[in-house]
Design a protein around this motif. Structure first.
Motif, PDB file in Angstrom:
ATOM      1  N   UNK A  26       0.832  -1.203   0.000  1.00 50.95           N
ATOM      2  CA  UNK A  26       0.000   0.000   0.000  1.00 50.95           C
ATOM      3  C   UNK A  26       0.871   1.259   0.000  1.00 50.95           C
ATOM      4  N   UNK A  27       0.536   2.179  -0.881  1.00 53.40           N
ATOM      5  CA  UNK A  27       1.211   3.481  -0.922  1.00 53.40           C
ATOM      6  C   UNK A  27       0.219   4.550  -0.504  1.00 53.40           C
ATOM      7  N   UNK A  28       0.469   5.237   0.607  1.00 56.90           N
ATOM      8  CA  UNK A  28      -0.459   6.289   1.020  1.00 56.90           C
ATOM      9  C   UNK A  28      -0.516   7.404  -0.026  1.00 56.90           C
ATOM     10  N   UNK A 131      15.378   6.188  11.625  1.00 55.26           N
ATOM     11  CA  UNK A 131      16.582   7.016  11.741  1.00 55.26           C
ATOM     12  C   UNK A 131      17.647   6.590  10.735  1.00 55.26           C
ATOM     13  N   UNK A 132      17.781   5.281  10.536  1.00 53.81           N
ATOM     14  CA  UNK A 132      18.828   4.789   9.630  1.00 53.81           C
ATOM     15  C   UNK A 132      18.543   5.273   8.208  1.00 53.81           C
ATOM     16  N   UNK A 133      17.277   5.238   7.832  1.00 52.77           N
ATOM     17  CA  UNK A 133      16.958   5.659   6.475  1.00 52.77           C
ATOM     18  C   UNK A 133      17.166   7.156   6.291  1.00 52.77           C
ATOM     19  N   UNK A 134      16.958   7.911   7.357  1.00 54.52           N
ATOM     20  CA  UNK A 134      17.232   9.354   7.322  1.00 54.52           C
ATOM     21  C   UNK A 134      18.720   9.595   7.082  1.00 54.52           C
ATOM     22  N   UNK A 215      23.115   2.785  -2.089  1.00 57.52           N
ATOM     23  CA  UNK A 215      22.390   3.440  -0.999  1.00 57.52           C
ATOM     24  C   UNK A 215      20.911   3.595  -1.340  1.00 57.52           C
ATOM     25  N   UNK A 216      20.653   3.843  -2.633  1.00 61.46           N
ATOM     26  CA  UNK A 216      19.262   3.974  -3.067  1.00 61.46           C
ATOM     27  C   UNK A 216      18.521   2.656  -2.854  1.00 61.46           C
ATOM     28  N   UNK A 217      19.199   1.546  -3.161  1.00 62.20           N
ATOM     29  CA  UNK A 217      18.599   0.237  -2.925  1.00 62.20           C
ATOM     30  C   UNK A 217      18.300   0.040  -1.447  1.00 62.20           C
ATOM     31  N   UNK A 218      19.259   0.448  -0.592  1.00 62.03           N
ATOM     32  CA  UNK A 218      19.040   0.330   0.848  1.00 62.03           C
ATOM     33  C   UNK A 218      17.895   1.242   1.297  1.00 62.03           C
ATOM     34  N   UNK A 219      17.861   2.452   0.748  1.00 58.45           N
ATOM     35  CA  UNK A 219      16.824   3.442   1.088  1.00 58.45           C
ATOM     36  C   UNK A 219      15.443   2.875   0.779  1.00 58.45           C
ATOM     37  N   UNK A 220      15.300   2.314  -0.426  1.00 56.44           N
ATOM     38  CA  UNK A 220      13.993   1.782  -0.836  1.00 56.44           C
ATOM     39  C   UNK A 220      13.702   0.455  -0.132  1.00 56.44           C
ATOM     40  N   UNK A 222      14.600  -0.367   2.889  1.00 58.15           N
ATOM     41  CA  UNK A 222      14.124  -0.045   4.234  1.00 58.15           C
ATOM     42  C   UNK A 222      12.703   0.496   4.193  1.00 58.15           C
ATOM     43  N   UNK A 223      12.411   1.233   3.110  1.00 50.09           N
ATOM     44  CA  UNK A 223      11.056   1.768   2.952  1.00 50.09           C
ATOM     45  C   UNK A 223      10.037   0.631   2.863  1.00 50.09           C
ATOM     46  N   UNK A 224      10.415  -0.433   2.143  1.00 53.16           N
ATOM     47  CA  UNK A 224       9.511  -1.575   2.037  1.00 53.16           C
ATOM     48  C   UNK A 224       9.408  -2.290   3.383  1.00 53.16           C
ATOM     49  N   UNK A 225      10.553  -2.425   4.066  1.00 56.84           N
ATOM     50  CA  UNK A 225      10.550  -3.134   5.347  1.00 56.84           C
ATOM     51  C   UNK A 225       9.731  -2.377   6.394  1.00 56.84           C
ATOM     52  N   UNK A 226       9.950  -1.068   6.481  1.00 52.93           N
ATOM     53  CA  UNK A 226       9.221  -0.277   7.484  1.00 52.93           C
ATOM     54  C   UNK A 226       7.787  -0.010   7.065  1.00 52.93           C
ATOM     55  N   UNK A 227       7.507  -0.079   5.791  1.00 55.65           N
ATOM     56  CA  UNK A 227       6.267   0.405   5.171  1.00 55.65           C
ATOM     57  C   UNK A 227       6.181   1.930   5.352  1.00 55.65           C
ATOM     58  N   UNK A 228       5.287   2.525   4.549  1.00 59.02           N
ATOM     59  CA  UNK A 228       5.247   3.992   4.518  1.00 59.02           C
ATOM     60  C   UNK A 228       4.694   4.590   5.796  1.00 59.02           C
ATOM     61  N   UNK A 229       5.148   5.806   6.053  1.00 60.53           N
ATOM     62  CA  UNK A 229       4.454   6.610   7.056  1.00 60.53           C
ATOM     63  C   UNK A 229       3.173   7.128   6.410  1.00 60.53           C
ATOM     64  N   UNK A 230       2.254   7.630   7.234  1.00 58.73           N
ATOM     65  CA  UNK A 230       1.033   8.205   6.665  1.00 58.73           C
ATOM     66  C   UNK A 230       0.534   9.326   7.556  1.00 58.73           C
TER      67      UNK A 230
END
Lengths: 497, 330
Positions: A26-28, A131-134, A215-220, A222-230
């Motif tokens: 899901x993408x908010x 924090x890591x993704x930041x 880093x972009x791969x790691x960034x994305x 982590x985004x999948x692992x954490x799921x999006x904020x909303x």
């Protein structure tokens, strides 16, 4: 045929096992979530246009005599790098378009990273567990700025060459190891022995893009692992994500957005000239042109170099040069504070005890918002200061006035911005429904001449919020027997055909 | 919505003997389900889907026109303007088409999915650490001397590979930051390799000059100015350095190394166009404005018997911006 291909792959890669969750990711829906997408897509444009450019660019400082289609430079002694850049702009079909698209995409890339970062900052999306993704994001910004600088340095033109000279001086200014750093990067005393362009080239096209990709791969990832904020909205909780599933809606929307980003880049490449190196001419160390400005994302550093008072620290037998403070200390402190911010804030507010998946409205965090605004104002003043000479010329005032204005503004403006931003936040908090879409009122006159207002219908495009969110994986299967709700794995009756 | 495999397919034998076109008996069956899409969340977002369909179609047709236009422009070797405009039209219209399809003609939502907290349970932590420590760490620690030997070997590998990676990148600075190619008796030479004579330089003009063996040199570059016709004394000890009004300073800015390329005749000042440092000529290129921290080094000149301008000696201090090893002169 497709069935069989799918089946063959699925039996070997287990696509349907994890793939279903991917389809249902899901993408908010919020416009501000597209800022990071702009960064991603402009990076793809950079890769594609960059590959084209490497086919024609010659990364060499060897001298050659230009005999190309650009007549005013005919017979000029230039470097291979400069000549090949002019050639790929004029002699290669579509070359100028691709080159200008590449340069514009770089400016958009860094710009969208910055705006994306501001969004993440002001909405508190950097808090635990992100924090890591930041930190990864901050490093991506640093690398994007570096690679942009290296990229526009490659054509060996008069403006960028001056920038390289300044870069050498800044490296040289690092205490203890500065001169070694500078000598190792440049292959010797400035201007080196023809090593700068080949080295910058390989760093620009291979080393940094690889690191950025990683880093972009790691960034994305982590985004999948954490799921999006909303954002807080009906149905959105800390333990769910409300929005659009990847397949098919989000995938289609984002594919469209990729083409729109690319289209805007192409439009800029077609209509707005950027970095016309044939007008600047070949770089020679003793030549310099008036009103030299770097690309916008280096502006804050250039501005800081300009408004820095003429101080140096002298120690017995050693010194800390002037360029160290704006050129090394300022960016060093900037990015250290950026990376440490999540921890500083958690310490100050004591909120590190729990995870945050719901975003803040900036107004609800007046101290953070005011601090962010004040800091941003400081860098904006520095950015403006990179145009001191142009402003003095344009406004017909003395450089002295402009310089001192910026020196004072760099201190005063953030101090003014902080309370104003804080006040605005506080006012917004007290304004009900501020920023929400207003429902129109229709004034109706009745038969007796009286007036009353009735709320109009909801804006037609504004749908979604009024419906309860539906769990994507709670699939309802139609069978011969009727409707069955089956969460998870389900068996289909044999007679269903 | 039906599975056609395995029924009514003509049988052809493959060399292996298995009938061609027949399903691999080990393949799992593909089954189709009819998902109930009657929930309002599955309705399209468009208020008037027919109209949105038409708009989207127009976008795609315009995209096609744009891409075709790019092809035509390319074959005609058209200008950057036409190439870019047609490509931009195609890309933008394609993007609008795809996006409007996705935004308006697909399920309006909202949908949700559950989210698990990142924080693990004590049980998960216990199991992980149990495996990590009791199975692994203890096994390594039991033979600590092996770990140390392995670490030592790896450290040596790291050090010896760091040398080719870093040390070979360039020479050590040594004294090169302190010296230019200006020597006792160096001829003041312009960029066209011409040795400069007193008659060549008009009053009020500026020339960039080099020592004769380093014409074009980035570090040796020097500005030769001729502001007046009598000796200029910038400070005590430099009484003979600027004979007959010829005065020379290093052209490398003491701030960030840019060429100090602008000579303001009216105020007798040198301006660095990069960061706007101003240097006053008569006080020995003392910085009077901007970020430059130190004066430009002055090159002592003399005029030989044939009228050539020459250097009495090299610069008496390192030129250009500061660096750590440079002593604390002001």
């Amino acid at each position: 045929m497709i069935d069989r291909l799918f089946n063959w792959m699925d039996d070997r890669l287990a696509i349907s096992r994890g793939g279903r969750h991917l389809l249902n990711k899901i993408f908010p829906d919020h416009w501000s979530f597209m800022l990071g997408e702009i960064a991603l897509y402009s990076f793809i444009v950079l890769l594609l246009t960059g590959i084209f450019l490497t086919l024609y660019f010659v990364p060499s400082e060897a001298t050659t005599i230009y005999h190309g289609s650009y007549r005013p430079l005919d017979g000029a002694h230039v470097s291979e790098a400069f000549a090949s850049t002019v050639n790929l702009s004029f002699a290669v079909r579509g070359g100028l378009l691709v080159r200008q698209m590449h340069h514009w995409a770089a400016n958009i890339f860094v710009g969208s990273i910055v705006v994306h970062m501001l969004r993440v900052f002001f909405t508190g999306a950097f808090r635990r567990p992100r924090e890591v993704n930041w930190i990864i994001g901050a490093n991506l910004l640093i690398l994007a700025i570096f690679n942009g600088f290296l990229g526009y340095s490659l054509p060996d033109d008069l403006v960028s060459g001056t920038g390289i000279r300044i870069a050498f001086s800044i490296l040289e200014s690092v205490p203890f190891v500065g001169s070694y750093l500078a000598f190792f990067l440049f292959g010797g005393l400035y201007p080196g022995n023809g090593a700068i362009i080949p080295r910058f080239f390989i760093i620009h096209v291979l080393i940094l893009p690889l690191i950025i990709l990683g880093l972009l791969g790691a960034h994305l990832g982590l985004l999948v692992r954490h799921k999006h904020t909303q954002f807080k909205q009906p149905g959105a909780r800390e333990d769910n994500v409300v929005g659009t599933p990847l397949w098919p809606s989000f995938m289609t929307k984002t594919l469209g957005f990729f083409f729109l980003t690319t289209g805007v880049t192409a439009l800029l490449g077609a209509l707005v000239q950027i970095n016309p190196i044939w007008q600047y001419g070949q770089y020679y160390p003793w030549k310099v042109s008036y009103a030299v400005q770097p690309d916008w994302y280096m502006g804050w550093l250039d501005g800081a170099l300009r408004i820095m008072p003429s101080w140096e620290i002298h120690l017995p037998g050693h010194m800390i040069p002037n360029a160290f403070f704006p050129g090394v200390l300022l960016p060093g402190v900037t990015f250290t504070v950026i990376m440490l911010w999540p921890f500083l804030e958690a310490k100050l507010t004591g909120e590190h005890v729990r995870e945050h998946h719901l975003l803040d409205r900036p107004r609800d965090r007046p101290v953070r918002t005011a601090t962010g605004a004040a800091v941003f104002a400081f860098y904006f003043v520095l950015f403006g200061a990179s145009a001191t000479d142009v402003l003095a010329n344009y406004l017909s005032i003395t450089l002295n006035t402009v310089l001192w204005t910026f020196r004072i503004a760099a201190i005063v403006v953030p101090i003014i911005v902080w309370p104003i931003a804080y006040r605005i936040c506080k006012e917004l908090q007290r304004t009900p429904n501020a920023g929400k879409r207003k429902v129109h009122n229709i004034v109706v006159r009745d038969a007796n001449g009286g007036y009353r207002t009735i709320p109009a219908e909801e804006y037609p495009g504004y749908v979604g919020a009024e419906l309860e969110p539906l769990d994507v994986e709670k699939i309802e299967v139609l069978t011969a027997a009727g409707k069955v709700t089956e969460p998870g794995v389900y068996e289909i009756p044999r007679d269903y055909r | 919505m039906s599975d056609e495999h395995g029924s009514g397919v003509p049988v052809n034998l493959s060399p292996g003997g298995r009938p061609l076109g027949q399903r691999d008996p080990h393949a799992s069956p593909v089954q189709r389900v009819q998902v109930d899409l009657s929930a309002p969340q599955f309705q399209v977002a468009a208020k008037n889907p027919k109209r949105t369909e038409r708009t989207t179609l127009v976008f795609f047709l315009l995209a096609l026109a744009g891409f075709a236009g790019f092809g035509a422009a390319y074959t005609q070797n058209a200008s950057n303007f036409l190439l870019g405009l047609s490509m931009a039209l195609g890309l933008l219209m394609f993007g609008f088409g795809v996006a409007s399809w996705g935004m308006f003609l697909m399920p309006r939502g909202p949908f949700e999915e559950p989210r698990a907290l990142m924080q693990t349970t004590p049980e998960e932590k216990r199991l992980f650490l149990g495996d990590f420590e009791s199975r692994g760490k203890v096994a390594i620690e039991r033979r600590g001397f092996l770990a140390k030997a392995m670490g030592a070997a790896a450290a040596v590998l790291g050090i010896v590979t760091a040398f080719p990676l870093i040390r070979s990148l360039g020479p050590l600075p040594k004294k090169s930051l302190y010296r230019t190619k200006w020597r006792k008796g160096s001829y003041v030479t312009d960029i066209n390799n011409r040795r400069v004579k007193v008659d060549d330089i008009d009053v009020g003009s500026m020339v960039t000059v080099f020592p004769q063996d380093d014409v074009g040199g980035a570090i040796s570059q020097t500005v030769l100015l001729h502001p007046q016709t009598t000796d200029i004394v910038t400070m005590t000890g430099r009484e003979t350095w600027a004979p007959q009004g010829f005065i020379a300073f290093s052209k490398v800015c003491t701030h960030a190394g840019c060429p100090v390329g602008l000579y303001e005749q009216a105020t007798e000042q040198l301006l660095c166009p990069c960061h706007q440092s101003l240097f006053d000529i008569y006080s020995g290129a003392e910085p009077v404005f901007g970020p430059a921290p130190r004066p430009l080094p002055q090159l002592p000149l003399y005029i030989d018997s044939r009228g050539y301008i020459r250097a009495q000696t090299g610069y008496d201090e390192p030129v250009g911006p500061g660096f750590w090893e440079r002593g604390g002169t002001t």
